[in-house]
Design a protein around this motif. Sequence first.
Motif, short mmCIF file in Angstrom:
data_model
loop_
_atom_site.label_atom_id
_atom_site.label_comp_id
_atom_site.label_asym_id
_atom_site.label_seq_id
_atom_site.Cartn_x
_atom_site.Cartn_y
_atom_site.Cartn_z
N GLN A 145 -42.97 98.94 79.67
CA GLN A 145 -42.23 99.94 78.90
C GLN A 145 -41.32 99.31 77.84
N PRO A 146 -40.46 98.35 78.17
CA PRO A 146 -39.64 97.75 77.10
C PRO A 146 -40.47 97.00 76.06
N CYS A 147 -41.57 96.41 76.48
CA CYS A 147 -42.43 95.72 75.51
C CYS A 147 -43.10 96.72 74.58
N GLY A 148 -43.53 97.86 75.12
CA GLY A 148 -44.07 98.92 74.28
C GLY A 148 -43.03 99.42 73.30
N LEU A 149 -41.78 99.55 73.76
CA LEU A 149 -40.68 99.95 72.89
C LEU A 149 -40.52 98.97 71.73
N LEU A 150 -40.57 97.67 72.02
CA LEU A 150 -40.40 96.66 70.98
C LEU A 150 -41.57 96.65 70.00
N LEU A 151 -42.78 96.88 70.49
CA LEU A 151 -43.93 96.95 69.58
C LEU A 151 -43.83 98.17 68.68
N GLY A 152 -43.34 99.29 69.22
CA GLY A 152 -43.12 100.47 68.40
C GLY A 152 -42.08 100.21 67.33
N TRP A 153 -41.01 99.52 67.69
CA TRP A 153 -39.97 99.12 66.72
C TRP A 153 -40.55 98.22 65.65
N PHE A 197 -33.87 100.39 83.84
CA PHE A 197 -34.24 101.69 84.39
C PHE A 197 -35.64 101.64 84.99
N SER A 198 -36.57 100.99 84.30
CA SER A 198 -37.97 100.94 84.76
C SER A 198 -38.08 100.15 86.05
#
Length: 329
Positions: A209-217, A87-88
């Motif tokens: 964005q997906p890397c930020g998502l993974l760090l949040g996880w 999406f990004s």
Amino acid sequence: MHPFLILTLLGVTVCTVVTQYMIRVGIMDVPGNRSAHARPVPKGGGVAMMMSLLAGAVYIVIFHPFPATEYLKTGIVLAAALGLAWFSWRDDVHQYPPSMKLRAQLIASVIVTICALWGLPLTLLTGLKIIGGVGFVIYVTNALNFMDGINGLAVGTIACCGLILTPLLLVSAQNSESALFFSLGIAALTFLYFNYPKARIFMSDVGSQPCGLLLGWGALLFMRNGTWSLLVPLMLMGILFDVTFTLIRRTLKGENLMQAHCGHLYQIAGRAGMSKPLITLVHWLFIFWGGLVGLTFIGFKAQIILALVPQFIWAGYVILRARGHHLAL
């Protein structure tokens, strides 16, 4: 050969080949009045990082199978990250409205939060944890994206966090998660070669964005385990503090928070004449300081205070430097 050595060779090779391809494709990021760069630079380098991450996951599945439950949760998280990356990438090209971006982030964040907290009893407290977790993951995702404005800052953060979290997840017997973060760290470290100190290509939203998502996880995984619970937020304190400080400052000034700007502390420091590679190095130091604090067994309050001290010093220094250069804050 050791699995992590093969993951390293595979990750470096895939990320390098795809990055060079993306440079040749030449989808350009044309500088505007908020840009830190003065000439067009290719963008979309995050595609290489995602392909490297996917290649590492395929290798693990084929040659080092883990229990099915581990595969299921980690695989779903990876699929959510790749979906957000897709999406990004389309957003990088077509510029979707902010509401569409938020919906995509919300869907991905709900997925990874449920995976991180899977197995908890179905209670009101668990529901509140899921809601809080989703909000936190979205905040980290956007914070890393907002901070991807000068060479090496965001991708260096991803590399440091991925490689630091790898052995700690192994100690916690979270093998598939550890392999995923190792692949992420290697991909980011490889891409850093093309992005710092002088950028031949930008990561852009498809990577941040997906890397930020993974760090949040990853943060939720440590919070659930109860060991080094605040480690990831403390490592990300430089990014989280900058974004929070900027949001509060802009709110108090009555500015439109949805409007693009260049008022982050790291951006102000750059406009005040500070070397951009040096600003990036300062933020890398924040990561290691936060990591050291997070690995101690002092109380949570003491950890937060110790992690915040250099942030307030940094903010004070940037403000004084900006005033010395007559910059509006």
